[in-house]
Structure formats: structure tokens, C-alpha cells
Design an enzyme around this catalytic site. Structure first.
Site, PDB file in Angstrom:
ATOM      1  N   HIS A   5     -41.997  30.820  20.720  1.00 13.94           N
ATOM      2  CA  HIS A   5     -41.129  29.765  20.221  1.00 13.94           C
ATOM      3  C   HIS A   5     -40.434  29.028  21.369  1.00 13.94           C
ATOM      4  CE1 HIS A   5     -38.356  33.310  20.325  1.00 13.94           C
ATOM      5  NE2 HIS A   5     -37.529  32.422  20.857  1.00 13.94           N
ATOM      6  N   ARG A   9     -30.428  24.684  20.957  1.00 14.57           N
ATOM      7  CA  ARG A   9     -29.077  24.901  20.434  1.00 14.57           C
ATOM      8  C   ARG A   9     -28.706  23.656  19.635  1.00 14.57           C
ATOM      9  NH1 ARG A   9     -28.814  27.678  25.378  1.00 14.57           N
ATOM     10  NH2 ARG A   9     -28.112  29.824  25.051  1.00 14.57           N
ATOM     11  N   GLU A  63     -37.088  27.672  17.388  1.00 18.03           N
ATOM     12  CA  GLU A  63     -35.892  28.435  17.046  1.00 18.03           C
ATOM     13  C   GLU A  63     -34.690  27.512  17.160  1.00 18.03           C
ATOM     14  OE1 GLU A  63     -33.001  31.743  19.146  1.00 18.03           O
ATOM     15  OE2 GLU A  63     -35.150  31.851  19.562  1.00 18.03           O
ATOM     16  N   ASN A  67     -24.482  28.207  17.389  1.00 21.21           N
ATOM     17  CA  ASN A  67     -23.330  28.989  17.825  1.00 21.21           C
ATOM     18  C   ASN A  67     -22.131  28.451  17.062  1.00 21.21           C
ATOM     19  OD1 ASN A  67     -24.514  30.695  20.027  1.00 21.21           O
ATOM     20  ND2 ASN A  67     -25.085  28.672  20.759  1.00 21.21           N
ATOM     21  N   HIS A  81     -39.455  17.273  26.424  1.00 25.10           N
ATOM     22  CA  HIS A  81     -39.749  17.149  25.003  1.00 25.10           C
ATOM     23  C   HIS A  81     -40.693  18.265  24.568  1.00 25.10           C
ATOM     24  CE1 HIS A  81     -43.129  15.019  26.983  1.00 25.10           C
ATOM     25  NE2 HIS A  81     -43.851  15.556  26.009  1.00 25.10           N
ATOM     26  N   GLU A 129     -42.519  14.450  21.017  1.00 24.52           N
ATOM     27  CA  GLU A 129     -43.645  13.541  21.210  1.00 24.52           C
ATOM     28  C   GLU A 129     -44.651  13.776  20.100  1.00 24.52           C
ATOM     29  OE1 GLU A 129     -46.898  12.297  24.639  1.00 24.52           O
ATOM     30  OE2 GLU A 129     -46.032  14.309  24.682  1.00 24.52           O
TER      31      GLU A 129
END
Length: 134
Positions: A5, A9, A63, A67, A81, A129
Site C-alpha cells: 500500500h 495522512r 491507506e 490522526n 503522485h 495521475e
């Protein structure tokens, strides 16, 4: 070895999940809250079914890490990207715009080449992209 993955964030987990599932056509595969660490992980991708753990994937996924106590991030200048293959970049851009997504480079041949590409941004400004196979 296999690529599992890429982690982003995010400031608003619900907005990010909506973008990746409703606009980009991915599925929410796995979500877990870590109350002790005050963060939530959500994994999205093009898998056929839900995954039992973050390593239970047949293809690479994204993922999304939220937070709970952070509302803003700086991307820095090193990340570029992620790339997603699409059947028709022109039609995909039209659909993304219709769904409220942000197309930042319309579909067309890449500079100095013939591959048709486009770029979109997710709610946190991460660039994606779109690559149309030749």
C-alpha cells in the site's frame, strides 16, 4: 515481495473515503480505529471483497491515515503522485468533474510523448495521475 500500500495522512477521513469510493470508484476494504493512539486507518482499492488485514491484498491499495488531533499536513516537495490506469482518460475526467472531483490537468498526450494522461487531486491535495493504455 509485493507492494502492499501507499499511505496518505488525511485531514477529513469521511471526505477522503467518499472521494476514493464515489469519485475514483474504489471500495472501502478495511477500517480500524486505534483509540489508544488516537488515529484511524482506512484502506481503499480496487479489490473485489473486503480484506481481513492490511496485508491481505492481491493488489496494492491506499491507506488513509486520520490522526484525530491533526487537521492539516504539509506535503513537502518530495512526493509526486500515484498512478491509476483508466480505460478512457477523457471520459474519466468528465465523470470525475461531474462527481465534484478536481481535475488539475485535462486528459491529453503527455509532453514529449504520446501516452494519454490526466491529473486529479484528492480532498487533501494528493495528486493522482490517470494513465490511458496505449
Amino acid at each position: 515481495m509485493k507492494l502492499l500500500h501507499t499511505m496518505f495522512r488525511v485531514a477529513d477521513l469521511d471526505a477522503s473515503i467518499r472521494f476514493y469510493t464515489e469519485v475514483m470508484g474504489m471500495r472501502l476494504l478495511y477500517k480500524q480505529e486505534f483509540t489508544g493512539g488516537r488515529f484511524t486507518l482506512a484502506f481503499v482499492g480496487y479489490e473485489d471483497g473486503e480484506i481481513k488485514s492490511p496485508t491481505d491484498t492481491s493488489t496494492a491499495v491506499i491507506e488513509l491515515t486520520w490522526n484525530w488531533d491533526t487537521s492539516e499536513y504539509s506535503h513537502g516537495d518530495a512526493f509526486g503522485h500515484i498512478a491509476i490506469e483508466v480505460e478512457d482518460a477523457y471520459e474519466t475526467c468528465r465523470r470525475i468533474r461531474d462527481l465534484g472531483g478536481n481535475v488539475i490537468r485535462d486528459a491529453g498526450p503527455m509532453q514529449h510523448g504520446t501516452t494519454v494522461i490526466a491529473f486529479v487531486e484528492d480532498p487533501d491535495g494528493y495528486k493522482i495521475e490517470l494513465v490511458q493504455p496505449s
